[in-house]
Design an enzyme around this catalytic site. Structure first.
Site, PDB file in Angstrom:
ATOM      1  N   ASN A 228       0.510   6.050   0.523  1.00  0.00           N
ATOM      2  CA  ASN A 228       1.839   5.476   0.351  1.00  0.00           C
ATOM      3  C   ASN A 228       2.537   6.221  -0.789  1.00  0.00           C
ATOM      4  O   ASN A 228       1.896   6.959  -1.542  1.00  0.00           O
ATOM      5  CB  ASN A 228       1.768   3.958   0.102  1.00  0.00           C
ATOM      6  CG  ASN A 228       1.139   3.593  -1.230  1.00  0.00           C
ATOM      7  OD1 ASN A 228       1.573   4.042  -2.287  1.00  0.00           O
ATOM      8  ND2 ASN A 228       0.095   2.768  -1.186  1.00  0.00           N
TER       9      ASN A 228
ATOM     10  N   ARG B 204       3.040   0.199   8.999  1.00  0.00           N
ATOM     11  CA  ARG B 204       1.705  -0.380   8.906  1.00  0.00           C
ATOM     12  C   ARG B 204       1.417  -1.420   9.991  1.00  0.00           C
ATOM     13  O   ARG B 204       0.274  -1.551  10.440  1.00  0.00           O
ATOM     14  CB  ARG B 204       1.511  -1.027   7.531  1.00  0.00           C
ATOM     15  CG  ARG B 204       1.652  -0.059   6.356  1.00  0.00           C
ATOM     16  CD  ARG B 204       0.595   1.038   6.376  1.00  0.00           C
ATOM     17  NE  ARG B 204       0.594   1.804   5.154  1.00  0.00           N
ATOM     18  CZ  ARG B 204      -0.160   1.541   4.098  1.00  0.00           C
ATOM     19  NH1 ARG B 204      -0.981   0.521   4.119  1.00  0.00           N
ATOM     20  NH2 ARG B 204      -0.095   2.304   3.032  1.00  0.00           N
TER      21      ARG B 204
ATOM     22  N   HIS C  84       4.846  -2.698   2.905  1.00  0.00           N
ATOM     23  CA  HIS C  84       4.411  -4.022   3.344  1.00  0.00           C
ATOM     24  C   HIS C  84       5.486  -5.036   2.979  1.00  0.00           C
ATOM     25  O   HIS C  84       6.158  -4.883   1.951  1.00  0.00           O
ATOM     26  CB  HIS C  84       3.109  -4.448   2.647  1.00  0.00           C
ATOM     27  CG  HIS C  84       1.875  -3.823   3.199  1.00  0.00           C
ATOM     28  ND1 HIS C  84       0.795  -3.471   2.405  1.00  0.00           N
ATOM     29  CD2 HIS C  84       1.518  -3.494   4.461  1.00  0.00           C
ATOM     30  CE1 HIS C  84      -0.159  -2.951   3.163  1.00  0.00           C
ATOM     31  NE2 HIS C  84       0.254  -2.951   4.411  1.00  0.00           N
TER      32      HIS C  84
ATOM     33  N   ASN D   8      -4.391  -7.789   2.378  1.00  0.00           N
ATOM     34  CA  ASN D   8      -4.306  -7.068   3.646  1.00  0.00           C
ATOM     35  C   ASN D   8      -5.397  -7.433   4.646  1.00  0.00           C
ATOM     36  O   ASN D   8      -5.387  -6.955   5.782  1.00  0.00           O
ATOM     37  CB  ASN D   8      -4.353  -5.557   3.402  1.00  0.00           C
ATOM     38  CG  ASN D   8      -3.315  -5.086   2.413  1.00  0.00           C
ATOM     39  OD1 ASN D   8      -3.610  -4.297   1.524  1.00  0.00           O
ATOM     40  ND2 ASN D   8      -2.092  -5.575   2.535  1.00  0.00           N
TER      41      ASN D   8
ATOM     42  N   CYS E 255      -0.787  -8.406  -3.887  1.00  0.00           N
ATOM     43  CA  CYS E 255      -1.668  -7.554  -3.081  1.00  0.00           C
ATOM     44  C   CYS E 255      -3.150  -7.852  -3.340  1.00  0.00           C
ATOM     45  O   CYS E 255      -3.982  -7.637  -2.471  1.00  0.00           O
ATOM     46  CB  CYS E 255      -1.401  -6.086  -3.348  1.00  0.00           C
ATOM     47  SG  CYS E 255       0.136  -5.482  -2.619  1.00  0.00           S
TER      48      CYS E 255
ATOM     49  N   ARG F 228      -8.810   2.952   5.394  1.00  0.00           N
ATOM     50  CA  ARG F 228      -9.002   1.533   5.115  1.00  0.00           C
ATOM     51  C   ARG F 228      -9.643   0.763   6.274  1.00  0.00           C
ATOM     52  O   ARG F 228      -9.948  -0.418   6.137  1.00  0.00           O
ATOM     53  CB  ARG F 228      -7.674   0.873   4.736  1.00  0.00           C
ATOM     54  CG  ARG F 228      -7.057   1.429   3.459  1.00  0.00           C
ATOM     55  CD  ARG F 228      -5.990   0.519   2.904  1.00  0.00           C
ATOM     56  NE  ARG F 228      -6.544  -0.771   2.472  1.00  0.00           N
ATOM     57  CZ  ARG F 228      -5.804  -1.773   2.013  1.00  0.00           C
ATOM     58  NH1 ARG F 228      -4.486  -1.640   1.921  1.00  0.00           N
ATOM     59  NH2 ARG F 228      -6.375  -2.913   1.643  1.00  0.00           N
TER      60      ARG F 228
ATOM     61  N   ASP G   5       5.143  -7.872   1.662  1.00  0.00           N
ATOM     62  CA  ASP G   5       4.910  -8.571   0.392  1.00  0.00           C
ATOM     63  C   ASP G   5       5.276  -7.735  -0.828  1.00  0.00           C
ATOM     64  O   ASP G   5       5.189  -8.202  -1.958  1.00  0.00           O
ATOM     65  CB  ASP G   5       3.476  -9.100   0.291  1.00  0.00           C
ATOM     66  CG  ASP G   5       2.417  -8.024   0.108  1.00  0.00           C
ATOM     67  OD1 ASP G   5       2.756  -6.822   0.115  1.00  0.00           O
ATOM     68  OD2 ASP G   5       1.236  -8.385  -0.031  1.00  0.00           O
TER      69      ASP G   5
END
Length: 282
Positions: A32, A151, A184, A83, A277, A102, A186
Site C-alpha cells: 500500500n 482489496r 480500506h 482484516n 486496524c 497476506r 476503516d
C-alpha cells in the site's frame, strides 16, 4: 435475576475485541502507499504501542481477547486483526486477501474463530478483507458499510448477505473507495454510534457519499487529519481511541459528548494501519 445470569447479561453488553500480538510485525514488503521499505519498524517500540493500545481499550471498558501469532513468522501483518473477518452473531465471514503476502493469515484466524465457537464462512474466489472493509453502523447498527476497491470486490456484497443471513432485517451497502491511500474503508470512515460517523469525504466517490448520508449523519475529517489516520479509530461506548495529533476532530467530538483518547501508533502507520486496524470487534 440470579447472579450468574446477571453476570452473563452484563458481559453480553461489554464490547469484545480481538487483537493479535505483534510478535512478528515488521515492514517486510510494500502493498500500500504507506509502506516505505526505507523506513523500517522499531519492533520494541511497536510492541510498547500495541500494549498501550490494549490497556487503553481495557480501561475504556472493552474486554480484549489476545491471539498469539505462533507459527506465523512469515506473516508480519497478522497484527492487523481487523482484516481477519467480519462478525455477525456467532458467524465469522473470513477474509480472502487480495495480496499473496497476506493470504496465509486466513488459516490462523479460521483456527482461532473455530476454537472459540464461531461458524466460519466465506469464499476463496472473492477478494474480501474483513472488518477493514466492512463496518456496522446506521440505525440499530443494521447497515454493513462495505468498502469496494482494490482489496474487496463488489461480488462480496451478495455473498456476505447470503452467508451471514440470520433471519433479521439488515442490509449491506457498497462504498466505493477512490483514493489509493485509503485502501480500506476503516481508514476513511468510523461509525461512532447508530446516529453519527466520522469520515474523509474524498476517499469515496460522490454516489457513495450520498448513499452513506442516507444511512447515518457524517462529520467530515480534514485531509490533514485523515492522512494522520483519525478515522482509523476504535469506539468503546463514548470513548474514541485514535492516533495522537488529531485535535481538530477530537474537539468536534468532545462537543458531542465523546471522550477522545489519544494513543501513539506511529510504528503501525508505517505499514498503513493504526488503532482500528489492530482490533476486531467480535
Amino acid at each position: 435475576m440470579a447472579a450468574p445470569t446477571l453476570i452473563a447479561a452484563l458481559e453480553h453488553n461489554v464490547k469484545r475485541i480481538l487483537m493479535c500480538r505483534p510478535t512478528h510485525f515488521q515492514l517486510a514488503y510494500s502493498i500500500n502507499p504507506w509502506m516505505d521499505m526505507q523506513k523500517g519498524v522499531n519492533r520494541k517500540k511497536a510492541m510498547e504501542q500495541w500494549e498501550n493500545l490494549k490497556s487503553t481499550l481495557e480501561s475504556s471498558g472493552a474486554k480484549v481477547h489476545i491471539m498469539e501469532a505462533q507459527g506465523a513468522e512469515s506473516l508480519p501483518d497478522m497484527v492487523f486483526a481487523a482484516n481477519a473477518a467480519v462478525i455477525k452473531g456467532t458467524k465469522a465471514y473470513l477474509a480472502n486477501f487480495a495480496h499473496p503476502e497476506r493470504k496465509g493469515e486466513r488459516y490462523f484466524f479460521e483456527e482461532w474463530f473455530t476454537n472459540n465457537g464461531y461458524q466460519c464462512v466465506g469464499d476463496l474466489d472473492i477478494h474480501f478483507e474483513g472488518a477493514g472493509d466492512a463496518l456496522w453502523g446506521g440505525d440499530q447498527n443494521k447497515t454493513l458499510f462495505v468498502g469496494v476497491g482494490t482489496r474487496t470486490e463488489f461480488r462480496a456484497l451478495s455473498d456476505i448477505t447470503t452467508k451471514l443471513d440470520d433471519g433479521t432485517n439488515w442490509k449491506v451497502i457498497a462504498c466505493r473507495l477512490i483514493d489509493p491511500r485509503f485502501y480500506h474503508i476503516d481508514t476513511a470512515f468510523c461509525p461512532l454510534n447508530e446516529q453519527v460517523a466520522i469520515y474523509y469525504p474524498y476517499a469515496f466517490d460522490h454516489v457513495t457519499q450520498h448513499n452513506m448520508r442516507n444511512e447515518t449523519d457524517l462529520i467530515p475529517v480534514s485531509s490533514k487529519e485523515a492522512r494522520n489516520f483519525a478515522c482509523n479509530a476504535v469506539v468503546v461506548g463514548q470513548n474514541v481511541i485514535m492516533h495522537e495529533g488529531n485535535d481538530e476532530i477530537a474537539n468536534k467530538l468532545a462537543k458531542l459528548g465523546f471522550n477522545v483518547r489519544f494513543v501513539n501508533m506511529s510504528e503501525f502507520i508505517k505499514s498503513g494501519g493504526s488503532a482500528k486496524c489492530c482490533t476486531l470487534a467480535i
